[in-house]
Motif scaffolding. Structure first.
Motif, PDB file in Angstrom:
ATOM      1  N   GLU A 117      36.472  -4.727 -26.790  1.00  0.00           N
ATOM      2  CA  GLU A 117      35.977  -3.698 -27.704  1.00  0.00           C
ATOM      3  C   GLU A 117      34.836  -4.199 -28.589  1.00  0.00           C
ATOM      4  O   GLU A 117      34.170  -3.426 -29.273  1.00  0.00           O
ATOM      5  CB  GLU A 117      37.114  -3.147 -28.584  1.00  0.00           C
ATOM      6  CG  GLU A 117      37.747  -4.157 -29.536  1.00  0.00           C
ATOM      7  CD  GLU A 117      38.954  -4.852 -28.925  1.00  0.00           C
ATOM      8  OE1 GLU A 117      39.918  -5.093 -29.671  1.00  0.00           O
ATOM      9  OE2 GLU A 117      38.929  -5.153 -27.717  1.00  0.00           O
ATOM     10  N   ASN A 234      35.725  13.073 -30.587  1.00  0.00           N
ATOM     11  CA  ASN A 234      35.780  11.615 -30.525  1.00  0.00           C
ATOM     12  C   ASN A 234      34.430  11.129 -30.006  1.00  0.00           C
ATOM     13  O   ASN A 234      34.146  11.206 -28.815  1.00  0.00           O
ATOM     14  CB  ASN A 234      36.915  11.158 -29.598  1.00  0.00           C
ATOM     15  CG  ASN A 234      37.058   9.652 -29.566  1.00  0.00           C
ATOM     16  OD1 ASN A 234      36.128   8.907 -29.881  1.00  0.00           O
ATOM     17  ND2 ASN A 234      38.235   9.180 -29.195  1.00  0.00           N
ATOM     18  N   TRP A 235      33.597  10.642 -30.897  1.00  0.00           N
ATOM     19  CA  TRP A 235      32.229  10.300 -30.521  1.00  0.00           C
ATOM     20  C   TRP A 235      32.155   9.047 -29.660  1.00  0.00           C
ATOM     21  O   TRP A 235      31.115   8.787 -29.043  1.00  0.00           O
ATOM     22  CB  TRP A 235      31.364  10.158 -31.779  1.00  0.00           C
ATOM     23  CG  TRP A 235      31.173  11.487 -32.438  1.00  0.00           C
ATOM     24  CD1 TRP A 235      31.859  11.986 -33.506  1.00  0.00           C
ATOM     25  CD2 TRP A 235      30.274  12.520 -32.030  1.00  0.00           C
ATOM     26  NE1 TRP A 235      31.431  13.254 -33.800  1.00  0.00           N
ATOM     27  CE2 TRP A 235      30.454  13.613 -32.906  1.00  0.00           C
ATOM     28  CE3 TRP A 235      29.332  12.632 -31.011  1.00  0.00           C
ATOM     29  CZ2 TRP A 235      29.734  14.797 -32.800  1.00  0.00           C
ATOM     30  CZ3 TRP A 235      28.600  13.801 -30.895  1.00  0.00           C
ATOM     31  CH2 TRP A 235      28.800  14.871 -31.791  1.00  0.00           C
ATOM     32  N   LEU A 236      33.251   8.280 -29.608  1.00  0.00           N
ATOM     33  CA  LEU A 236      33.276   7.134 -28.701  1.00  0.00           C
ATOM     34  C   LEU A 236      33.360   7.588 -27.246  1.00  0.00           C
ATOM     35  O   LEU A 236      32.943   6.881 -26.335  1.00  0.00           O
ATOM     36  CB  LEU A 236      34.456   6.221 -29.037  1.00  0.00           C
ATOM     37  CG  LEU A 236      34.404   5.522 -30.406  1.00  0.00           C
ATOM     38  CD1 LEU A 236      35.677   4.731 -30.639  1.00  0.00           C
ATOM     39  CD2 LEU A 236      33.176   4.623 -30.509  1.00  0.00           C
ATOM     40  N   ASP A 237      33.925   8.797 -27.048  1.00  0.00           N
ATOM     41  CA  ASP A 237      34.089   9.321 -25.686  1.00  0.00           C
ATOM     42  C   ASP A 237      33.092  10.422 -25.331  1.00  0.00           C
ATOM     43  O   ASP A 237      32.986  10.804 -24.163  1.00  0.00           O
ATOM     44  CB  ASP A 237      35.515   9.894 -25.520  1.00  0.00           C
ATOM     45  CG  ASP A 237      36.587   8.844 -25.754  1.00  0.00           C
ATOM     46  OD1 ASP A 237      36.297   7.656 -25.525  1.00  0.00           O
ATOM     47  OD2 ASP A 237      37.697   9.215 -26.175  1.00  0.00           O
ATOM     48  N   TYR A 238      32.394  10.940 -26.316  1.00  0.00           N
ATOM     49  CA  TYR A 238      31.583  12.137 -26.127  1.00  0.00           C
ATOM     50  C   TYR A 238      30.540  11.976 -25.032  1.00  0.00           C
ATOM     51  O   TYR A 238      30.236  12.915 -24.291  1.00  0.00           O
ATOM     52  CB  TYR A 238      30.908  12.500 -27.454  1.00  0.00           C
ATOM     53  CG  TYR A 238      30.077  13.756 -27.426  1.00  0.00           C
ATOM     54  CD1 TYR A 238      30.682  15.014 -27.523  1.00  0.00           C
ATOM     55  CD2 TYR A 238      28.688  13.710 -27.326  1.00  0.00           C
ATOM     56  CE1 TYR A 238      29.924  16.177 -27.515  1.00  0.00           C
ATOM     57  CE2 TYR A 238      27.923  14.862 -27.313  1.00  0.00           C
ATOM     58  CZ  TYR A 238      28.545  16.096 -27.410  1.00  0.00           C
ATOM     59  OH  TYR A 238      27.800  17.245 -27.392  1.00  0.00           O
ATOM     60  N   ASP A 240      30.645   9.864 -22.440  1.00  0.00           N
ATOM     61  CA  ASP A 240      31.155   9.221 -21.219  1.00  0.00           C
ATOM     62  C   ASP A 240      30.752   9.952 -19.950  1.00  0.00           C
ATOM     63  O   ASP A 240      30.603   9.330 -18.891  1.00  0.00           O
ATOM     64  CB  ASP A 240      32.692   9.122 -21.274  1.00  0.00           C
ATOM     65  CG  ASP A 240      33.152   8.022 -22.220  1.00  0.00           C
ATOM     66  OD1 ASP A 240      32.287   7.287 -22.726  1.00  0.00           O
ATOM     67  OD2 ASP A 240      34.368   7.905 -22.448  1.00  0.00           O
ATOM     68  N   ASP A 241      30.588  11.270 -20.013  1.00  0.00           N
ATOM     69  CA  ASP A 241      30.355  12.072 -18.810  1.00  0.00           C
ATOM     70  C   ASP A 241      28.882  12.367 -18.547  1.00  0.00           C
ATOM     71  O   ASP A 241      28.570  13.149 -17.647  1.00  0.00           O
ATOM     72  CB  ASP A 241      31.109  13.411 -18.919  1.00  0.00           C
ATOM     73  CG  ASP A 241      32.604  13.216 -18.998  1.00  0.00           C
ATOM     74  OD1 ASP A 241      33.087  12.162 -18.541  1.00  0.00           O
ATOM     75  OD2 ASP A 241      33.293  14.115 -19.515  1.00  0.00           O
ATOM     76  N   LYS A 247      24.110  17.155 -23.425  1.00  0.00           N
ATOM     77  CA  LYS A 247      25.408  17.505 -22.832  1.00  0.00           C
ATOM     78  C   LYS A 247      25.472  19.009 -22.599  1.00  0.00           C
ATOM     79  O   LYS A 247      25.805  19.778 -23.507  1.00  0.00           O
ATOM     80  CB  LYS A 247      26.554  17.057 -23.728  1.00  0.00           C
ATOM     81  CG  LYS A 247      27.914  17.128 -23.045  1.00  0.00           C
ATOM     82  CD  LYS A 247      28.942  16.302 -23.786  1.00  0.00           C
ATOM     83  CE  LYS A 247      30.225  16.217 -22.991  1.00  0.00           C
ATOM     84  NZ  LYS A 247      31.233  15.362 -23.634  1.00  0.00           N
ATOM     85  N   SER A 276      30.728   5.210 -14.483  1.00  0.00           N
ATOM     86  CA  SER A 276      31.586   5.691 -13.392  1.00  0.00           C
ATOM     87  C   SER A 276      31.129   5.189 -12.027  1.00  0.00           C
ATOM     88  O   SER A 276      31.795   5.465 -11.014  1.00  0.00           O
ATOM     89  CB  SER A 276      31.594   7.229 -13.385  1.00  0.00           C
ATOM     90  OG  SER A 276      30.288   7.727 -13.086  1.00  0.00           O
TER      91      SER A 276
END
Length: 333
Positions: A117, A234-238, A240-241, A247, A276
């Motif tokens: 992390e 959750n901006w740590l995951d926002y 990811d895609d 977005k 990914s």
């Protein structure tokens, strides 16, 4: 100890006062300025004796050896201002105390850089050591970083960081390319860098949605007193895609099959396009990779940057969009 706890903050405030050639500061005004900022942080203020100690420290060789024009008077009281209008401790080399504290901080951070992390510390620590001349003589310039120091809007980063932490609603004056300025009220949530450009992500009450604004097009930022609408994101995951910062709300995740040339595929394998990314095991040649992202403009820009070294195999939606963009590109020539 209470008087020393926020010493660096006090020095920064005093530096700002001494640098202000549009106003004269007496002891009374300096105390008021310092204590107002300390009260905002929820801590107790200081007395005149501590203020005098702070100024003496800034004058000393252990501090920044500042030179004040102490011949000035305001309301028959002694006033303070730098002799050199261009001087600021922000532009001055680290003093002894700063150097010791910074080296201690880097030592502590180094303990954590091997944890997943905190992987970002692997880049941050050598960057700090080089920037603050903590490397051995003759070793400065070992590592080079890609950075646009002339990027417009960089001055907003600290302001936005503090406003986000304080959960403050803001009004920004924004100037799109080729269009007139307009103002918009937003709830700031997140600041992100992509492709050497910074973006503010916020909730736009007018559109009832998340918007992003590049900082180089923000002309001014005004803090408002109205309430704040907290973010559930959750901006740590926002991100990811997606690739980049755009977005699309209506599009969905797509498994995109890409075939790279023999000359280029190893570069892609060592520097993945997206988190990914994986090899397509059905491809015996080892030139096919799969990424799973929401298609956006940044994805197409990235794929076009590979030129003839990549072919989009599927899905048809992404392949057709690439064909259309390549046609438009060809028409330019």
């Amino acid at each position: 100890m209470a008087t020393n706890k926020h010493a660096q903050i006090r020095y920064t405030i005093l530096d700002r006062c001494f640098s202000n050639f549009n106003r004269l500061y007496t002891y009374d005004y300096l105390l008021e300025e310092v204590n107002d900022h300390l009260y905002e942080l929820g801590t107790e203020g200081i007395r005149l004796r501590q203020l005098q100690y702070d100024i003496d420290h800034m004058k000393s060789d252990a501090g920044w050896a500042i030179e004040l024009d102490e011949s000035l008077k305001k309301e028959r009281k002694k006033a303070f201002r730098y002799q050199d209008k261009s001087f600021s401790i922000a532009n001055h080399p680290l003093n002894v105390d700063d150097l010791e504290q910074l080296e201690t901080t880097i030592t502590i951070l180094s303990r954590y850089k091997h944890r997943a992390e905190f992987s970002w510390l692997e880049e941050l620590i050598p960057r700090m050591e080089q920037a603050f001349n903590l490397v051995a003589d003759g070793d400065n310039g070992i590592v080079g970083y890609q950075e646009n120091i002339d990027l417009k809007g960089r001055q907003h980063i600290t302001t936005l960081f503090n406003l986000i932490v304080k959960r403050k609603q803001i009004k920004i004056i924004y100037e799109p390319y080729g269009k007139p300025q307009f103002d918009v009220v937003v709830f700031p949530y997140h600041v992100k860098q992509y492709n050497n450009r910074w973006f503010l992500f916020c909730f736009n009450a007018q559109y009832q949605s998340i918007s992003n604004y590049p900082l180089d097009r923000i002309m001014s930022i005004e803090e408002l007193a109205e309430g704040f609408e907290p973010s559930a994101i959750n901006w740590l995951d926002y991100f990811d895609d997606i690739i980049g910062v755009t977005k699309p709300e209506d599009d969905k995740l797509e498994k995109i099959h890409l075939k790279f040339s023999e000359q280029r595929v190893n570069y892609v394998l060592t520097k993945p396009l997206h988190g990914s990314q994986k090899l397509d095991k059905s491809d015996e040649g080892g030139q096919m990779v799969i990424i799973e992202v929401v298609p956006n403009n940044e994805l197409y820009q990235l794929l076009l940057s590979f030129g003839a070294d990549v072919v989009v195999i599927s899905p048809p939606k992404v392949r057709d969009e690439m064909v259309e963009r390549i046609k438009n590109l060809t028409n330019n020539y």
